[in-house]
Design an enzyme around this catalytic site. Structure first.
Site, PDB file in Angstrom:
ATOM      1  N   PHE A  36      26.376  37.062  48.795  1.00 35.55           N
ATOM      2  CA  PHE A  36      26.625  35.975  47.853  1.00 35.55           C
ATOM      3  C   PHE A  36      28.114  35.840  47.586  1.00 35.55           C
ATOM      4  CE2 PHE A  36      25.752  39.821  45.514  1.00 35.55           C
ATOM      5  CZ  PHE A  36      26.742  39.869  44.552  1.00 35.55           C
ATOM      6  N   CYS A  37      28.500  34.697  47.032  1.00 34.66           N
ATOM      7  CA  CYS A  37      29.909  34.434  46.721  1.00 34.66           C
ATOM      8  C   CYS A  37      29.981  33.539  45.481  1.00 34.66           C
ATOM      9  CB  CYS A  37      30.612  33.813  47.927  1.00 34.66           C
ATOM     10  SG  CYS A  37      29.927  32.232  48.449  1.00 34.66           S
ATOM     11  N   LYS A  38      30.938  32.638  45.449  1.00 34.93           N
ATOM     12  CA  LYS A  38      31.066  31.743  44.290  1.00 34.93           C
ATOM     13  C   LYS A  38      30.280  30.446  44.471  1.00 34.93           C
ATOM     14  CE  LYS A  38      34.335  29.552  41.189  1.00 34.93           C
ATOM     15  NZ  LYS A  38      35.714  29.407  40.779  1.00 34.93           N
ATOM     16  N   TYR A  78      27.042  34.350  43.022  1.00 37.52           N
ATOM     17  CA  TYR A  78      26.902  35.553  42.205  1.00 37.52           C
ATOM     18  C   TYR A  78      26.144  35.223  40.921  1.00 37.52           C
ATOM     19  CZ  TYR A  78      30.758  34.083  39.160  1.00 37.52           C
ATOM     20  OH  TYR A  78      31.552  33.399  38.268  1.00 37.52           O
TER      21      TYR A  78
END
Length: 111
Positions: A75-77, A104
């Site tokens: 996951f990321c932003k 996230y």
């Protein structure tokens, strides 16, 4: 991804009503490794509980840290780097169960 999550949930003996419910079970399973692929600076600001940080641009060189994981949620932003990370990991030998948790915030809300 929906078919994969449903298959995984059935394999875990989980009765599901939705894709989100299944992803929640995957995220919270003790055999799942949560990987935040944002920069270290972003990771330090906030992330999901029990996540490790491997920035997407370091992923190919650090794949050895992930080969023992039964399942990986990246996951990321925004989901863009997570999508890229999933593609990178799917090309690696020995890593088969990789899921895109997108952001996230989404992963954290599923915990």
């Amino acid at each position: 991804m929906k078919k994969i999550l449903i298959t995984l949930c059935i394999g875990l003996g989980i009765s599901i009503n939705s894709n989100a419910q299944c992803l929640k079970k995957v995220v919270n399973d003790e055999n799942t490794l949560l990987v935040d692929v944002r920069t270290p600076e972003e990771f330090e600001e906030e992330t999901a509980k029990n996540a490790i940080n491997i920035p997407v641009d370091e992923l190919e060189n650090r794949v050895s840290e992930l080969v023992d994981a039964k399942r990986i949620v990246v996951f990321c932003k925004s989901g863009k780097r997570a999508k890229q990370a999933k593609k990178i990991l799917k090309r690696q030998k020995g890593i088969r169960k990789v899921y895109n948790g997108k952001t996230y915030e989404k992963v954290r809300n599923l915990q």
